[in-house]
Write an enzyme that holds these catalytic residues in place. Structure first.
Site, PDB file in Angstrom:
ATOM      1  N   HIS A 145       0.838  -1.211   0.000  1.00  0.00           N
ATOM      2  CA  HIS A 145       0.000   0.000   0.000  1.00  0.00           C
ATOM      3  C   HIS A 145       0.871   1.258   0.000  1.00  0.00           C
ATOM      4  O   HIS A 145       0.642   2.180  -0.786  1.00  0.00           O
ATOM      5  CB  HIS A 145      -0.906  -0.019   1.231  1.00  0.00           C
ATOM      6  N   ASP A 245     -11.240   2.242   7.328  1.00  0.00           N
ATOM      7  CA  ASP A 245     -10.756   3.604   7.580  1.00  0.00           C
ATOM      8  C   ASP A 245     -11.147   4.476   6.392  1.00  0.00           C
ATOM      9  O   ASP A 245     -10.320   4.828   5.552  1.00  0.00           O
ATOM     10  CB  ASP A 245      -9.235   3.546   7.769  1.00  0.00           C
TER      11      ASP A 245
END
Lengths: 440, 440
Positions: A145, A245
């Site tokens: 990521h 999130d």
């Protein structure tokens, strides 16, 4: 915490029939904790343990005073409206309670007659955030990521120099963490000016994203000024949940320098209702390995035990429904899959790092992993990665396109552990729906 | 909140004689709230109001049931061990309680005989953090600080483009906020590698700093998804305290990209014990003015009322003692002074910004202002600014030099409001001592 015991026997069956259905995810080997009440009720939430399609009312169980010693103390800690008291007790208590619960729910258990009246249908209950979360920290532990996001800003040098040394994290907002099923309005805020010197844009977020994460609930914790050493770190982890999130990318791009994300994140975060204990995950521990050539972590982040069983294989997936797909009765579209074991930093490293400066961790504190993207492109845990920030929109099976989330889109995160010869251990799911922005 | 009423009459005197001593800082016009217990006690903390060198025990007062209506309800909210319940009530209750307290403590008050037994010596009590702080946000509202810090990294372009549009803030750590008198061990952590490609440094922070801030305690707050508009924002502010946001500059420089400060800040933050209500500060409100040529804030951050009384004149100072100075009995050295009115963003703007995306604020949440440096060099609110990151060490009156803090250094932050014809309103002081790092 990676040792197997009688509660991990794959042959165990429960007198709760639905717990024995293959792949139901909540077999007697799981026994996750949460808080619940009757759907639509207005009373206090109570602690429960999921088994099959039932939930066991722990306060009612405690009233029976079925056990002695550590298990009794741990059960008594389950009589409030959150898991904090149980989380505070530590591994010996958690383990004793799990063993007694496992024995009481097994086929042939003497307690069956007394426990049967304490079961509710899981379909008939609703949940709350399972702990009072004092502080919430979000990490950034997927190098895949971090690299994918960094590449969009710095194509030649995507990873910052600190990444492979520091488990990067920052403080998130505890007050807006909600439980699966959370609805929230699309956030409104400032965005980067169209041209340098112009006033910034202002309005509903146009690049709303999810982030596929796991949440780690902290157990006993430490006094301020003390440290949790890496060897002891896992004894301070109660269990795991799924975490979304939600992220407003356009707000984030304008606000985040120099102090990090703020309004781009704190409008909502969603977690799954069931916390799967670290002990329940013991059969899915795996060696924690780094690729060849990665730097050796500093001593406070290194440990042998960690290298033997520092990772957990948790399979993760992201699914999406839209207003259109739901009206058509279409199946949710799977956007990606990944696995927690591909993270660059282990859970133990996160706790050791977080406390090396004496920062105090309290029972019920939540650590987010950060987006858990895998090494493959289709293992990306956010739309920003999957669509290259909207440059490559994805086409959904029912024909719609998405670069970022639209109003009424529902994101479904799921996680489970599986391996041959062992019942599937589900972490349940974490869903949330985007409502239109409220007018300013 | 800037309206004056009978409680602000500068001629008011109290039957508590010490409250009438000129410049004592805690006259009847102040009446700040905190929590206290007898020094060295182990009972629960109780809510108190400071008056002169005394503290009034509010739980004991509540037992007398002296009032009716809003004041009685507000007094009842002072019977716990924190200020959260009082903070939740809002301005009408706060104001009613203040009025009754002022009347009861005035010279000639009928209640004098009943209240006298409820007073303790302030010198005989100890304090705790006055509220359960659910979330702590730290802002960055001094453009002078932001410019001075930015200049050290980007001499030609010190301010980032978002600064004059976005009230920059980030989430801090609530669990390590302590009350004045806090001792903490010098944090340990990673620092930037000596050369690119080397392993990072690791050890005790070598550039430990303070930050001179004010803390803003939030009142009623908002439900998730709602906003607090700028016109209503001040009605959600209970009061102010002093805040020291201790900072490990060397840890910060290495860790803060891309998600902001983390371990460099969360080892300790210290606040003063007394919360001075916004109502008590009404005589010190000032026009909120920006220099010519500054951009007009976006509409959600603009308001007329704000421009009339958006600022507060609060005089701030930083003092230092060292092991040597204390052994010599030397007076604390004043390092700098500044004033809250020089901040770029107002308190109302902070709350309006924080909630424009629907972020939920709860009673007892704390907002830090960020370092309150003034426009002059000697008004710098941190050593990083005063010493240009150590390039220009300061010489203390007793001969020692400081670039950053040494072990056993004590930082004393003080704040007060003063103007001709009005008693000095003190915010008290916020002290903390650096202990040596614990061995790793």
């Amino acid at each position: 915490m990676s040792q197997l015991n009688e509660t991990h026997d794959p042959g165990l069956k429960s007198w709760v029939a639905s717990a024995n259905v293959p792949n139901n995810g909540f077999p007697i080997q799981n026994l996750p904790f949460g808080v619940f009440r009757e759907k639509g009720g207005n009373g206090a939430f109570r602690v429960g343990v999921a088994i099959g399609d039932k939930v066991l009312d722990m306060a009612a169980l405690a009233a029976l005073q079925p056990w002695q010693g550590l298990a009794a103390d741990a059960l008594q800690a389950c009589t409030g409206s959150t898991l904090n008291a149980l989380m505070a007790l530590g591994t010996a208590h958690w383990s004793a309670l799990r063993r007694e619960l496992s024995r009481a729910l097994r086929e042939g258990a003497a307690l069956q007659n007394r426990l049967e009246p304490l079961l509710l249908d899981r379909a008939a209950v609703e949940h709350d955030v399972p702990a009072l979360i004092g502080d919430y920290t979000d990490f950034y532990i997927s190098v895949h990521h971090a690299t994918a996001v960094g590449r969009q800003f710095r194509p030649d040098n995507p990873l910052l120099p600190n990444y492979k040394w520091v488990p990067i994290g920052y403080h998130g907002r505890a007050s807006t963490i909600g439980v699966s099923g959370q609805h929230f309005h699309r956030p409104v805020g400032q965005t980067r000016p169209a041209a340098e010197g112009d006033a910034p844009g202002f309005g509903p977020c146009a690049r709303l994203d999810y982030e596929l994460e796991l949440g780690i609930f902290v157990g006993p914790g430490n006094a301020q000024g003390q440290r949790i050493g890496i060897e002891a770190a896992e004894s301070h982890i109660f269990g795991l949940c799924i975490l979304n999130d939600w992220s407003a990318r356009d707000l984030q791009a304008w606000e985040y320098q120099p102090l990090g994300p703020f309004l781009a994140k704190n409008f909502a975060s969603t977690i799954s209702p069931w916390v799967v204990t670290l002990e329940a995950l013991a059969p899915f521990r795996e060696p924690f390995r780094r690729a060849e050539g990665e730097p050796q972590p500093l001593p406070y982040l290194s440990c042998d035990a960690n290298s033997k069983a520092g990772a957990v294989s948790v399979e993760l997936e992201v699914l999406l429904t839209t207003e259109q797909s739901r009206s058509q009765g279409a199946e949710p579209a799977r956007l990606s899959r990944s696995n927690f074991r591909d993270a660059y930093w282990s859970m133990a490293q996160l706790l050791a790092h977080h406390t090396v400066n004496g920062c105090r961790m309290q029972p019920g504190d939540l650590l987010g992993t950060g987006t858990l993207s895998g090494p493959q492109e289709d293992e990306a845990g956010s739309l920003m990665e999957l669509t290259l920030s909207g440059k490559n929109p994805i086409t959904l099976p029912w024909g719609e396109e998405r670069s970022f989330l639209h109003d009424h889109d529902e994101v479904i995160l799921r996680a489970h552990c599986s391996k041959p010869g062992y019942p599937v251990i589900s972490l349940g799911e974490c869903t949330g729906i985007v409502l239109p922005a409220l007018p300013v």
